[in-house]
Enzyme design. Structure first.
Site, PDB file in Angstrom:
ATOM      1  N   GLY A 111       0.679  -1.243   0.033  1.00 27.38           N
ATOM      2  CA  GLY A 111       0.229   0.133  -0.184  1.00 27.38           C
ATOM      3  C   GLY A 111       0.821   1.173   0.207  1.00 27.38           C
ATOM      4  N   ASP A 124     -10.750   5.543   9.212  1.00 31.33           N
ATOM      5  CA  ASP A 124     -10.510   4.936   7.859  1.00 31.33           C
ATOM      6  C   ASP A 124     -11.297   3.574   7.453  1.00 31.33           C
ATOM      7  OD1 ASP A 124      -9.622   5.258   5.245  1.00 31.33           O
ATOM      8  OD2 ASP A 124      -7.687   4.369   5.559  1.00 31.33           O
TER       9      ASP A 124
END
Length: 765
Positions: free
Chosen positions: A20, A141
């Site tokens: 990521g 998130d």
């Protein structure tokens, strides 16, 4: 880090399982305890990077470790250890076997999940959120990529990377002040977008966005412009989920819309109340929440019908209106934000200025294989610093590398971000900007979003025509991809016109044997077959195969792709012995050139099985499919769609051999797995239901077969429309079944209805 393979003399890295924006996740072995774990490593930054930025990132990572390690709940990922090794921060977590919800949606081709699965996930996530919120922790998130569904069906929330303790506002404010992304646009609450204080109800809003996507196949504001997404969350009521999925239970829609209330006070008070709402809905009881669901206005048109290309259902991509009177405005940190495909396992979308985080978004090891150096900036724009342009080139190449690995969702995220920044710095028609938008279109077409890809390619083709000319190779490449996605959308006549025009220009400029000319002719041959011009398709494919063998070599992958198309055309023409021979030659050549386990090799072997079955050689086909199932299971796993397709072929040939009890058992097993993995209305699932019905009919169980045939017909009518050929074929199956049951009057009436629909559809075509 990767060179040593051993961290702190204890954690041995085995293989990379995820990457990521912040770092990488490795499968590893804890040498001290002898157990498998997952190790997350923060990407190292270049020595010249801003040191204050580096300090904030390190503080944020350590914060994640301390917060996550304090959580002990079955619905939250367990953190075992954290520290720093050779300047790289690491986090040691339990190793989870399963798929995150982003991957689940991707596996399902972004079709909605079954309602039972949605509610099962919702209950488990609600319980985990209730626990974390009671610890004073807000995730901040929550999105599909941060929710894992394990192989045993249990669900866990992952990555408290930007979680905050409710009482520790100062730390979070410092982080936000750096401009680091605190959330992902498609799942951010209105208060989060406005820079206001957030509490547990912000997580509930984000989870509402996740549930909306699970229920409809797309998030509530499914737009490619990040600013429009943020404005939508802040100002626009989402379309009711049942607008896009009429069979969704009403209480599920109410639950989701309650979570998506603009004002925190209008949402459920906490996750415990959410859990009670879910339980009450599942039991059929009437549960009155302590919130008032905001009125929904401006409901859109009826849901789009899924086509044969399995396009996911999603709301119209319209930009919400932004009322001028609404305050506060979007915060300054949202400027320049870019967005892309929503449910993706890739990194969170970045909101920093273009040059602020280059060290985190490029390759771990710098690359130098740029397609071309950046071209001069348009004269009316300030010249960007060379290091910024170099960083964009590196990130563009990183996106290309991800695409070469087949990681199209992640590649798309990278290319969207680079395209937006190049457009801002260089202008919309700069060759580098257009190159990035071209790659965005390519990733969209490879992930089933043909309509979105078409818009990108048309934009690129027009821009290149303006700046380079109609006959420039780059312009022709964009137009050729436009034709390709037109074909994906079933618009084969339009695709034919574009291919023909591009081919004429390619032959004139490059010659008939140029690889790009041959590629265009290959695509044209493929499209001719879809137009029903089978002889023309076969002849052109043969010519292209000969040309490619001459120019590229007989075993070049492109040559073999065209020979595969030749075999397909032969099968369509009923020339199965020749098709079988060609498929076998392609399979053998691919095994030599690409390897026996390459997807293209396995695909050719599957077609060999189809050909054997068509020739009545079902015993040979059965043996082939058994071996193919074993190989697909080993390479892809038992529940992979291609493994299931091979098992379906096995079941079909069991039936052809008269082994109907075995065939029925195989069909039922495949059907059950497809329904769970792909969804009840997926075309492959419906094919399996039909195969179950066929088996029941051959065993004389016509009443049970009728139930299955009707189920398939109803689903196809719902998804494709009553006059679609597949829906009509299903109604014919149903009529035949009624005849076998002695219900001739009903059968005749149904045959007449099908004939009328066919006639009407023919008149409209």
């Amino acid at each position: 880090m990767a060179d040593t393979r051993l961290i702190q003399g204890r954690y041995r890295l085995l293989d990379l399982i995820g990457r990521g924006g912040m770092g990488e996740v490795w499968r590893a072995r804890d040498e001290s305890l002898g157990r498998r774990v997952a190790v997350k490593c923060l990407k190292p930054l270049s020595p010249g990077h801003d040191q204050s930025f580096t300090r904030v990132l390190r503080e944020r990572f350590r914060r994640e470790a301390r917060v996550a390690a304090a959580l002990q709940h079955r619905g939250v990922t367990v953190v075992h250890d954290f520290g720093e090794h050779d300047g790289v921060l690491y986090l040691v977590m339990e190793l989870l076997e399963g798929r995150n919800l982003s991957q689940v949606l991707e596996d399902n081709k972004h079709h909605p999940l079954p309602v039972t699965d949605i509610l099962d996930i919702a209950e488990q996530v609600a319980a985990a959120l209730a626990y974390t919120h009671e610890q004073g922790i807000v995730h901040r998130d929550l999105k599909p990529a941060n929710i894992m569904r394990l192989t045993d069906g249990s669900v866990k929330i992952c990555d408290f990377g930007i979680a905050r303790l409710g009482h520790d506002i100062g730390f979070t404010s410092r982080l936000t002040g750096t401009g680091i992304a605190m959330g992902t646009p498609h799942y951010m609450s209105p208060e989060q977008i406005g820079g206001e204080g957030v509490d547990q109800r912000s997580d509930l809003y984000s989870f509402g966005c996740v549930l909306y996507e699970l229920a409809t196949g797309a998030p509530p504001f499914d737009l490619d412009d990040a600013w429009a997404v943020l404005v939508g969350h802040r100002d626009t009521q989402p379309e009711p989920p049942r607008t896009h999925r009429a069979e969704l239970p009403e209480y599920v829609e109410e639950l989701i819309l309650g979570l998506l209330a603009k004002e925190p006070d209008e949402r459920p008070r906490d996750a415990r109340e959410l859990a009670r709402s879910i339980a009450a809905g599942r039991s059929g009881a009437t549960y009155v929440p302590t919130v008032v669901t905001p009125p929904v206005t401006g409901a859109g048109a009826a849901p789009p019908q899924a086509g044969a290309d399995d396009a996911p259902l999603r709301p119209p991509a319209e930009r919400p209106e932004q009322p001028a009177s609404r305050e506060p405005r979007l915060p300054s940190w949202t400027r320049g934000m870019t967005t892309g495909h929503k449910a993706s396992a890739a990194a969170s979308l970045r909101t920093t200025p273009p040059d602020a985080a280059a060290g985190l978004t490029g390759e771990w090891i710098p690359r130098s294989d740029a397609r071309r150096p950046a071209e001069p900036v348009q004269p009316d724009r300030p010249t960007p610093p060379p290091e910024v342009l170099a960083a964009l080139v590196s990130r563009h190449n990183a996106g290309l590398s991800l695409g070469r690995l087949g990681r199209w969702e992640e590649a798309g995220e990278v290319h969207r971000a680079v395209a937006a920044e190049r457009e801002h710095l260089l202008g919309p028609d700069h060759p580098d900007t257009l190159a990035s938008f071209y790659e965005v279109g390519f990733t969209l077409s490879r992930t089933g979003r043909a309509a979105d890809a078409l818009r990108q390619y048309e934009r690129v083709a027009q821009g290149r025509a303006r700046t380079m000319g109609d006959g420039h190779p780059d312009t022709l490449a964009a137009r050729q991809e436009t034709a390709y996605v037109l074909g994906q959308l079933g618009r084969h006549f339009e695709a034919h016109q574009v291919y023909t025009a591009v081919l004429a220009q390619r032959e004139r400029a490059m010659g008939s044997d140029h690889p790009d000319t041959l590629r265009c002719r290959h695509n044209l041959a493929f499209n001719l077959g879809r137009l029903g011009r089978l002889e023309d398709s076969y002849r052109m494919a043969q010519q292209v195969a000969t040309g490619r063998a001459r120019v590229l070599g007989a075993t070049h992958p492109d040559t073999l792709v065209t020979r595969y198309e030749v075999a397909y055309a032969l099968g369509q023409l009923g020339r199965w012995p020749e098709a079988l021979q060609t498929y076998r030659e392609v399979a053998d050549a691919r095994a030599q050139a690409l390897g026996p386990d390459h997807p293209d090799t396995l695909a050719a072997r599957y077609e060999v099985g189809i050909s054997l079955g068509r020739l009545g050689r079902s015993a040979e086909a059965l043996t082939l499919y058994r071996d193919l199932v074993d190989d697909r299971t080993r390479v892809h796993g038992p529940a992979h769609p291609e493994t299931l397709r091979a098992r379906h072929g096995l079941g079909v040939n069991l039936g052809r051999l008269g082994r109907w009890e075995e065939a029925l058992a195989e069909a039922r097993d495949v059907c059950t797995i497809r329904e769970r993995i792909l969804g009840p209305d997926h075309p492959d699932t419906l094919v399996s239901h039909r195969e179950v019905a066929v088996g029941l009919g051959w065993l004389g169980r016509w009443a049970d077969a009728l139930t299955e045939y009707r189920r398939v017909a109803a689903a196809r009518e719902r998804v494709l429309g009553a006059d679609h050929p597949d829906a009509l074929a299903s109604r014919n199956d149903e009529a035949h079944c009624l005849e076998q049951l002695g219900r001739s009057t009903e059968a005749v009436e149904l045959y007449r209805r099908v004939a009328a629909l066919r006639q009407r559809a023919g008149g409209h075509s």
